[in-house]
Design a protein around this motif. Structure first.
Motif, PDB file in Angstrom:
ATOM      1  N   ILE A 144      51.201 -80.355 -19.475  1.00  0.00           N
ATOM      2  CA  ILE A 144      50.618 -79.231 -18.729  1.00  0.00           C
ATOM      3  C   ILE A 144      49.574 -78.507 -19.588  1.00  0.00           C
ATOM      4  O   ILE A 144      48.527 -78.099 -19.089  1.00  0.00           O
ATOM      5  CB  ILE A 144      51.707 -78.271 -18.163  1.00  0.00           C
ATOM      6  N   THR A 145      49.806 -78.406 -20.896  1.00  0.00           N
ATOM      7  CA  THR A 145      48.794 -77.743 -21.739  1.00  0.00           C
ATOM      8  C   THR A 145      47.560 -78.639 -21.908  1.00  0.00           C
ATOM      9  O   THR A 145      46.443 -78.141 -21.937  1.00  0.00           O
ATOM     10  CB  THR A 145      49.344 -77.330 -23.124  1.00  0.00           C
ATOM     11  N   ALA A 146      47.772 -79.939 -21.976  1.00  0.00           N
ATOM     12  CA  ALA A 146      46.610 -80.841 -22.072  1.00  0.00           C
ATOM     13  C   ALA A 146      45.773 -80.723 -20.794  1.00  0.00           C
ATOM     14  O   ALA A 146      44.540 -80.657 -20.846  1.00  0.00           O
ATOM     15  CB  ALA A 146      47.069 -82.290 -22.274  1.00  0.00           C
ATOM     16  N   TYR A 147      46.456 -80.675 -19.654  1.00  0.00           N
ATOM     17  CA  TYR A 147      45.735 -80.540 -18.379  1.00  0.00           C
ATOM     18  C   TYR A 147      44.999 -79.198 -18.317  1.00  0.00           C
ATOM     19  O   TYR A 147      43.806 -79.136 -18.003  1.00  0.00           O
ATOM     20  CB  TYR A 147      46.711 -80.677 -17.201  1.00  0.00           C
ATOM     21  N   ALA A 148      45.720 -78.124 -18.649  1.00  0.00           N
ATOM     22  CA  ALA A 148      45.113 -76.781 -18.585  1.00  0.00           C
ATOM     23  C   ALA A 148      43.921 -76.684 -19.541  1.00  0.00           C
ATOM     24  O   ALA A 148      42.946 -75.990 -19.243  1.00  0.00           O
ATOM     25  CB  ALA A 148      46.159 -75.720 -18.918  1.00  0.00           C
ATOM     26  N   GLY A 149      43.996 -77.394 -20.663  1.00  0.00           N
ATOM     27  CA  GLY A 149      42.909 -77.371 -21.645  1.00  0.00           C
ATOM     28  C   GLY A 149      41.637 -78.024 -21.121  1.00  0.00           C
ATOM     29  O   GLY A 149      40.542 -77.719 -21.598  1.00  0.00           O
ATOM     30  N   LEU A 150      41.772 -78.918 -20.166  1.00  0.00           N
ATOM     31  CA  LEU A 150      40.588 -79.583 -19.604  1.00  0.00           C
ATOM     32  C   LEU A 150      39.926 -78.739 -18.511  1.00  0.00           C
ATOM     33  O   LEU A 150      38.777 -78.954 -18.140  1.00  0.00           O
ATOM     34  CB  LEU A 150      40.982 -80.942 -19.006  1.00  0.00           C
ATOM     35  N   LEU A 151      40.716 -77.783 -18.013  1.00  0.00           N
ATOM     36  CA  LEU A 151      40.297 -77.023 -16.832  1.00  0.00           C
ATOM     37  C   LEU A 151      39.408 -75.841 -17.235  1.00  0.00           C
ATOM     38  O   LEU A 151      39.814 -75.027 -18.050  1.00  0.00           O
ATOM     39  CB  LEU A 151      41.591 -76.496 -16.191  1.00  0.00           C
ATOM     40  N   ASP A 152      38.199 -75.761 -16.651  1.00  0.00           N
ATOM     41  CA  ASP A 152      37.328 -74.623 -16.973  1.00  0.00           C
ATOM     42  C   ASP A 152      37.757 -73.377 -16.231  1.00  0.00           C
ATOM     43  O   ASP A 152      37.832 -72.301 -16.780  1.00  0.00           O
ATOM     44  CB  ASP A 152      35.880 -74.940 -16.579  1.00  0.00           C
ATOM     45  N   ALA A 153      38.012 -73.552 -14.930  1.00  0.00           N
ATOM     46  CA  ALA A 153      38.364 -72.402 -14.098  1.00  0.00           C
ATOM     47  C   ALA A 153      39.341 -72.874 -13.031  1.00  0.00           C
ATOM     48  O   ALA A 153      39.338 -74.046 -12.657  1.00  0.00           O
ATOM     49  CB  ALA A 153      37.116 -71.848 -13.436  1.00  0.00           C
ATOM     50  N   LEU A 154      40.165 -71.952 -12.552  1.00  0.00           N
ATOM     51  CA  LEU A 154      41.111 -72.321 -11.491  1.00  0.00           C
ATOM     52  C   LEU A 154      40.379 -72.385 -10.159  1.00  0.00           C
ATOM     53  O   LEU A 154      39.626 -71.465  -9.823  1.00  0.00           O
ATOM     54  CB  LEU A 154      42.221 -71.271 -11.381  1.00  0.00           C
ATOM     55  N   PRO A 155      40.601 -73.440  -9.382  1.00  0.00           N
ATOM     56  CA  PRO A 155      39.996 -73.495  -8.051  1.00  0.00           C
ATOM     57  C   PRO A 155      40.707 -72.512  -7.115  1.00  0.00           C
ATOM     58  O   PRO A 155      41.762 -71.983  -7.471  1.00  0.00           O
ATOM     59  CB  PRO A 155      40.241 -74.944  -7.634  1.00  0.00           C
ATOM     60  N   PRO A 156      40.168 -72.296  -5.915  1.00  0.00           N
ATOM     61  CA  PRO A 156      40.754 -71.276  -5.025  1.00  0.00           C
ATOM     62  C   PRO A 156      42.155 -71.632  -4.511  1.00  0.00           C
ATOM     63  O   PRO A 156      42.896 -70.746  -4.109  1.00  0.00           O
ATOM     64  CB  PRO A 156      39.756 -71.190  -3.873  1.00  0.00           C
ATOM     65  N   TYR A 157      42.515 -72.909  -4.498  1.00  0.00           N
ATOM     66  CA  TYR A 157      43.860 -73.290  -4.042  1.00  0.00           C
ATOM     67  C   TYR A 157      44.278 -74.547  -4.810  1.00  0.00           C
ATOM     68  O   TYR A 157      43.428 -75.336  -5.245  1.00  0.00           O
ATOM     69  CB  TYR A 157      43.898 -73.510  -2.515  1.00  0.00           C
ATOM     70  N   PRO A 158      45.614 -74.733  -4.978  1.00  0.00           N
ATOM     71  CA  PRO A 158      46.108 -75.776  -5.885  1.00  0.00           C
ATOM     72  C   PRO A 158      45.674 -77.196  -5.538  1.00  0.00           C
ATOM     73  O   PRO A 158      45.409 -77.999  -6.432  1.00  0.00           O
ATOM     74  CB  PRO A 158      47.630 -75.655  -5.763  1.00  0.00           C
ATOM     75  N   GLU A 159      45.574 -77.502  -4.243  1.00  0.00           N
ATOM     76  CA  GLU A 159      45.221 -78.868  -3.872  1.00  0.00           C
ATOM     77  C   GLU A 159      43.840 -79.255  -4.402  1.00  0.00           C
ATOM     78  O   GLU A 159      43.533 -80.432  -4.564  1.00  0.00           O
ATOM     79  CB  GLU A 159      45.288 -79.002  -2.336  1.00  0.00           C
TER      80      GLU A 159
END
Ligand SMILES: C=C(O[C@@H]1C=C(C(=O)O)C=C[C@H]1O)C(=O)O
Length: 271
Positions: A144-159
């Motif tokens: 989960i931290t590896a995934y979160a580290g790749l993410l620049d910003a959260l999209p408006p909904y999880p899907e």
């Protein structure tokens, strides 16, 4: 009298179950990653513990499971990921987390179904392994931290959470399982050896703690988000997405997994 030993994973994924469970004179915690917990349960070094579902299926004659505890999910789980640099069909060398039994068996089955047979190597580590391998399987907090580290910003909904970041693809194994089977996937159960069943009251305390943890999920999620430095909204979605109660659809998923990997299905559950 020595306290009864509970095997507990150090991951955020079960924080809602343990946040409000306190060790006591009669109950002590022993922390370990799933492969470690599996070994401890078998040796009798802990009593009741989270165990990998694959390990449970391999040792059904030795183990008794709680009838209502699981780490299961329908669709994406976000923390059992193959990070890869080539399409799945072109994988040649894959590094496997040393922490998992179930996800390793699931990945091998999913790829085998597609006729893909890479070389697998057990490797402790994270995304840096992608320098050397085409793919890296991670689970739990590391995933989960590896995934979160790749993410620049959260999209408006999880899907809308992305599954590709430049040259890195993220394949969520329980999503791949869902696409094939339309079933939930059970990653873990709680089990003890027949001769080391928990004393009365322990499971009751676990059920109470789970109720409180789920009732205060926002609080639990904020704490885990702080600990792992991931966005609180991502952590919240991650946690409420789990199926913690081993319900009928989960059992169908577990049975289908046993069948897929060629193991018998005759689980025993405590009262
Ligand atoms: C969903 C997860 O499932 C975990 C995966 C396990 C395995 O692959 O053996 C064991 C326990 C689970 O906590 C996760 O790691 O996030």
């Amino acid at each position: 009298m020595r306290p009864y030993l509970l095997g507990v994973p150090p991951y955020a994924n079960t924080a809602p179950l343990y946040h409000y469970l306190r060790p006591s004179r009669t109950l002590a915690f022993r922390y370990g990653v799933p492969t470690q917990l599996n070994a401890w349960v078998r040796e009798g070094a802990v009593g009741l513990s989270l165990v990998s579902s694959h390990f449970f299926l391999q040792h059904q004659d030795l183990l008794v499971a709680l009838p209502d505890f699981s780490v299961a999910v329908l669709g994406r789980v976000y923390s059992v990921n193959l990070f890869h640099k080539r399409p799945l069909s072109e994988l040649r060398r894959v590094a496997l987390t040393t922490e998992s039994a179930t996800s390793v068996a699931l990945l091998k089955w999913l790829l085998e179904e597609e006729g893909v047979r890479p070389l697998y190597e057990r490797q402790a580590g994270g995304l840096e392994l992608l320098k050397e391998f085409d793919g890296v399987l991670l689970i739990g907090d590391r995933a989960i931290t590896a995934y979160a580290g790749l993410l620049d910003a959260l999209p408006p909904y999880p899907e809308a959470l992305p599954t590709r970041f430049g040259e890195v693809w993220v394949s969520d194994l329980s999503m791949l399982w869902f696409q094939k089977t339309r079933l939930p996937f059970v990653f873990a159960l709680w089990a003890a050896r027949k001769d080391l069943l928990p004393p009365k009251g322990v499971v009751e305390r676990m059920r109470k703690a789970r109720r409180r943890g789920l009732a205060h999920l926002g609080r639990v999620a904020r704490r885990e988000a702080d600990r792992l430095r991931v966005h609180p909204a991502l952590m919240e979605h991650y946690l409420w997405n789990f199926r913690y109660h081993l319900e009928a659809p989960d059992l169908l998923g577990l049975e289908a997994f046993a069948q897929a990997v060629g193991l018998p299905y005759r689980p025993r559950f405590s009262e």
